[in-house]
Design an enzyme around this catalytic site. Sequence first.
Site, PDB file in Angstrom:
ATOM      1  N   ASP A 215      -8.260  23.137 -20.089  1.00 26.45           N
ATOM      2  CA  ASP A 215      -8.100  24.582 -20.152  1.00 26.45           C
ATOM      3  C   ASP A 215      -9.296  25.135 -20.930  1.00 26.45           C
ATOM      4  OD1 ASP A 215      -7.436  27.164 -20.729  1.00 26.45           O
ATOM      5  OD2 ASP A 215      -5.388  26.737 -21.375  1.00 26.45           O
TER       6      ASP A 215
ATOM      7  N   ASP B 148       9.660  12.861  13.690  1.00 22.56           N
ATOM      8  CA  ASP B 148       9.173  12.866  12.304  1.00 22.56           C
ATOM      9  C   ASP B 148       7.668  13.099  12.276  1.00 22.56           C
ATOM     10  OD1 ASP B 148       9.427  12.767   9.571  1.00 22.56           O
ATOM     11  OD2 ASP B 148       9.593  10.583   9.436  1.00 22.56           O
TER      12      ASP B 148
ATOM     13  N   ILE C  82       0.821  -1.214   0.000  1.00 20.42           N
ATOM     14  CA  ILE C  82       0.000   0.000   0.000  1.00 20.42           C
ATOM     15  C   ILE C  82       0.851   1.259   0.000  1.00 20.42           C
ATOM     16  CG2 ILE C  82      -2.218  -0.831   0.875  1.00 20.42           C
ATOM     17  CD1 ILE C  82      -1.333  -0.331   3.665  1.00 20.42           C
TER      18      ILE C  82
ATOM     19  N   LYS D 226       4.625  -3.637   7.949  1.00 24.62           N
ATOM     20  CA  LYS D 226       5.726  -2.757   7.544  1.00 24.62           C
ATOM     21  C   LYS D 226       6.994  -3.584   7.454  1.00 24.62           C
ATOM     22  CE  LYS D 226       8.153   1.524   8.754  1.00 24.62           C
ATOM     23  NZ  LYS D 226       8.083   2.815   9.432  1.00 24.62           N
TER      24      LYS D 226
ATOM     25  N   GLU E  34      12.327   3.945   3.296  1.00 26.25           N
ATOM     26  CA  GLU E  34      12.988   2.961   4.147  1.00 26.25           C
ATOM     27  C   GLU E  34      12.214   1.662   4.293  1.00 26.25           C
ATOM     28  OE1 GLU E  34      12.256   5.938   6.463  1.00 26.25           O
ATOM     29  OE2 GLU E  34      14.193   6.945   6.408  1.00 26.25           O
ATOM     30  N   SER E  35      11.017   1.586   3.738  1.00 31.59           N
ATOM     31  CA  SER E  35      10.242   0.371   3.928  1.00 31.59           C
ATOM     32  C   SER E  35       9.123   0.258   2.903  1.00 31.59           C
ATOM     33  CB  SER E  35       9.627   0.375   5.324  1.00 31.59           C
ATOM     34  OG  SER E  35       8.622   1.355   5.386  1.00 31.59           O
ATOM     35  N   VAL E  36       8.575  -0.951   2.820  1.00 31.79           N
ATOM     36  CA  VAL E  36       7.358  -1.151   2.042  1.00 31.79           C
ATOM     37  C   VAL E  36       6.276  -1.549   3.034  1.00 31.79           C
ATOM     38  CG1 VAL E  36       6.284  -2.413   0.144  1.00 31.79           C
ATOM     39  CG2 VAL E  36       8.738  -1.970   0.111  1.00 31.79           C
TER      40      VAL E  36
ATOM     41  N   ASP F 191      -1.983  34.113 -18.760  1.00 34.39           N
ATOM     42  CA  ASP F 191      -3.065  33.141 -18.785  1.00 34.39           C
ATOM     43  C   ASP F 191      -3.255  32.489 -17.411  1.00 34.39           C
ATOM     44  OD1 ASP F 191      -4.976  31.498 -19.835  1.00 34.39           O
ATOM     45  OD2 ASP F 191      -3.657  30.541 -21.303  1.00 34.39           O
TER      46      ASP F 191
ATOM     47  N   GLY G 186       7.865   3.505   1.028  1.00 31.90           N
ATOM     48  CA  GLY G 186       8.593   4.662   1.535  1.00 31.90           C
ATOM     49  C   GLY G 186      10.065   4.534   1.177  1.00 31.90           C
TER      50      GLY G 186
HETATM   51  N1  LIG Z   1      -1.136   0.637  10.214  1.00 32.99           N
HETATM   52  C1  LIG Z   1      -1.338   1.162   9.003  1.00 32.99           C
HETATM   53  N2  LIG Z   1      -2.561   1.155   8.443  1.00 32.99           N
HETATM   54  C2  LIG Z   1      -2.759   1.693   7.223  1.00 32.99           C
HETATM   55  N3  LIG Z   1      -1.801   2.281   6.482  1.00 32.99           N
HETATM   56  C3  LIG Z   1      -0.558   2.318   6.976  1.00 32.99           C
HETATM   57  C4  LIG Z   1      -0.253   1.761   8.250  1.00 32.99           C
HETATM   58  N4  LIG Z   1       1.050   1.945   8.498  1.00 32.99           N
HETATM   59  C5  LIG Z   1       1.546   2.602   7.423  1.00 32.99           C
HETATM   60  N5  LIG Z   1       0.602   2.820   6.499  1.00 32.99           N
HETATM   61  C6  LIG Z   1       0.774   3.521   5.215  1.00 32.99           C
HETATM   62  O1  LIG Z   1       2.123   3.400   4.811  1.00 32.99           O
HETATM   63  C7  LIG Z   1       2.764   4.677   4.749  1.00 32.99           C
HETATM   64  C8  LIG Z   1       4.211   4.562   5.157  1.00 32.99           C
HETATM   65  O2  LIG Z   1       4.312   4.099   6.498  1.00 32.99           O
HETATM   66  P1  LIG Z   1       5.532   4.552   7.424  1.00 32.99           P
HETATM   67  O3  LIG Z   1       5.544   6.036   7.525  1.00 32.99           O
HETATM   68  O4  LIG Z   1       5.447   3.804   8.687  1.00 32.99           O
HETATM   69  O5  LIG Z   1       6.747   4.016   6.509  1.00 32.99           O
HETATM   70  P2  LIG Z   1       8.187   4.663   6.198  1.00 32.99           P
HETATM   71  O6  LIG Z   1       8.914   3.718   5.301  1.00 32.99           O
HETATM   72  O7  LIG Z   1       8.824   5.031   7.460  1.00 32.99           O
HETATM   73  O8  LIG Z   1       7.821   5.930   5.343  1.00 32.99           O
HETATM   74  P3  LIG Z   1       8.643   7.320   5.167  1.00 32.99           P
HETATM   75  O9  LIG Z   1       9.042   7.350   3.728  1.00 32.99           O
HETATM   76  O10 LIG Z   1       7.604   8.351   5.516  1.00 32.99           O
HETATM   77  O11 LIG Z   1       9.767   7.320   6.141  1.00 32.99           O
HETATM   78  C9  LIG Z   1       1.912   5.569   5.654  1.00 32.99           C
HETATM   79  O12 LIG Z   1       1.995   6.925   5.292  1.00 32.99           O
HETATM   80  C10 LIG Z   1       0.525   5.006   5.425  1.00 32.99           C
HETATM   81  O13 LIG Z   1      -0.038   5.559   4.256  1.00 32.99           O
HETATM   82 MN   LIG Z   2       6.318   7.822   7.152  1.00 38.68          MN
HETATM   83 MN   LIG Z   3       9.929   6.791   8.188  1.00 36.34          MN
END
Ligand SMILES: Nc1ncnc2c1ncn2[C@@H]1O[C@H](COP(=O)(O)OP(=O)(O)OP(=O)(O)O)[C@@H](O)[C@H]1O
Ligand SMILES: [Mn+2]
Ligand SMILES: [Mn+2]
Length: 661
Positions: A430, A149, A36, A57, A41-43, A642, A39
């Site tokens: 437009d 953060d 979903i 996560k 640092e993570s998916v 414009d 990021g």
């Molecule tokens: N528990 C959850 N329920 C629903 N959506 C979630 C949940 N946890 C995370 N997400 C979705 O995933 C996204 C990324 O989560 P998170 O911020 O924990 O990851 P990250 O890799 O640290 O991201 P970042 O790039 O912000 O550092 C959130 O903004 C949210 O849209």
């Molecule tokens: Mn985040």
């Molecule tokens: Mn983060």
Amino acid sequence: MGIEIVEPNTCIRGCCSSKSIPLHLPPSSYSLLSPIARGAESVVYEGTLNGKKVAVKKPVLSTSEDIDKFHKELQLLCKVDHPGIATLIAVHAKPPNYMFFFEFYESRNLAEKLHVEEWSPNMDQVLAITMQLAKALQYLHSQGIVHRDIKPANILLDRELSPHLSDFGLAAYKETLKGVSVETWKSSGKPTGGFHKKNMVGTLIYMAPEILKKQVHTEKSDMYSFGISINELLTGVVPYTDLRAEAQAHTVLEMNYTEQQLTAAVVSDGLRPVLAGPDLGVPDDISSLIKKCWDGNPHNRPSFNDIVMELDSILDRRNRTKEEDISIEKFSSAQIDNNHVTETGSFLSYQESINWSSQGAQFSKKASLAADNSVTRFWPETASVPSDYRPTLSWGSFATCGRRESMEDTHFLLPHMCNEKDVHMFGIFDGHRGAAAAEFSARALPGFLQTFSSTHSPNNALFEAFVETDIAFKNELDSRRKIRGAVQKDWHPGCTAIAALIVRDKLFVANAGDCRTILCRAGQPLPLSIDHLASRIEERDRVTKAGGQVKWQVDTWRVGVAALQVTRSIGDDDLKPAVTAEPEITETLLSVEDEYLVMASDGLWDVISNEEVVSIIRDTVKEPGMCSKRLATEAAERGSKDNITVIVVFLRPVSTAERIY
Ligand SMILES: Nc1ncnc2c1ncn2[C@@H]1O[C@H](COP(=O)(O)OP(=O)(O)OP(=O)(O)O)[C@@H](O)[C@H]1O
Ligand SMILES: [Mn+2]
Ligand SMILES: [Mn+2]
């Protein structure tokens, strides 16, 4: 949820332990469904754990430092438990699978809710969210933890729209931060970049001045980010991309600054986002609380104990005045009722009262209802060798009427269209001879696309969507023309249109008119549409063959008595079929080389070249909304006369480091 805790319930290193959160899961208990969010640092996946929907996560772990980070995040998450903090249900803390399982929050994060859904909360909702967050942070700080953060993207909303703070990827214990300062670092003699990456954390626009000044991050910096975030919740605009700029802040808000200039302005000139005030119905006590939170001097910022107390008394005062209001309202609504009969007829004339947007939306709704009957998905994966590549999207837009008196541009942003995770659509219209066609099309076209998605290829679906939108608009106008006085008989509004459709790794751009889309590939602009202007020989020939008249008038080639410069459009029914609504479509296979898309109305392209667009973005904070605003403002400064609409869509994740510098 009945997951057994297997003793010893510690991580493999023994540094994390918990009494209530299982740290070892049998593989059969969980499964990962679709991603979903991706990021830096993570998916984050949607998944199931013992049959329950969860968010999983999965950090990207490539170095041993990343694994240290995972353990640090886990240690903190095992310690915290508060209704305002995203609930950790279970963890898999054994190689090779490191995963956090969280409660699933259905209503997305606050950034998406505000800027994608364009949700505008009422004051009660704002106060409820603010209070819950303040309490969560009060709790965290009492545990000695700094979040570092805080931003709307890290605030998750549940079904009831209650907020849950998430993302402890940068959180740390207060005392561990004390050891880090510019001085201690300097003596270690490492290059500057390392220090920035490790310690200048968070996202630029939410960062407190002391962090931007490269001083130490303390818990006081959380109050600052909290203040910026709550102000964003109240105003609904991304910080520093604000249209409602007050005179004094205006100069810097012209967006003519780079990251460094923004930093300097925040640090030295005390620049802040435009404060939510009485014009938005925000009570003074809330405005002044926000101001205290983002004070330049960390010592002047209230603690979360103070903030919670202040919010308590704000809520209290509000409830008391509400009770008084209710009795006043009862009285005045009775009065209005009495006057109602005599007042009818003194409203706007009928023509002014047609809402073309909602007319278009009705078509869209009808179309999607029809589409829902078939169970088919949007262009399901075909057997032909699909590539694994999927762009990671972030998007933003900015629209201004510029020097014109009225706004005739419209646009739409539809990422994850109809809940398809890899299907996205963006469009700009437009308008000319009024905004009607543009307003209608922005709402109707996506609905038509949806109807054709089950039966047509993306290419053909786009083509048909343009054509059908044009027909629907003409029919709508025709039926109005039959009602005497509804619309003027000789009124033929039209609009140019461009739509970008991403289906997994393919990008389709359909164009009719002189809006333009470019793709930045490996640092170079690649045009994905060609302007349809009467100055182009092929287009002039096509128009003439179709029975239209093209003449040199004033300064350029123009079509018909209406003297239209464009040769394709939706609407303009006096010039059909010569000025056709049939789009030209390009198809592009996306790959890792592709950085971002820029779509804009001619108000931008009139004064800025494709190459200049790329070099301006290179020099701007990597936030799509900011890039859009920067481009539009630059065009306005260069004298564009414009309306200007810009959409920027990043196709790759923007790393935290890039976001900063
Ligand atoms: N528990 C959850 N329920 C629903 N959506 C979630 C949940 N946890 C995370 N997400 C979705 O995933 C996204 C990324 O989560 P998170 O911020 O924990 O990851 P990250 O890799 O640290 O991201 P970042 O790039 O912000 O550092 C959130 O903004 C949210 O849209
Ligand atoms: Mn985040
Ligand atoms: Mn983060």
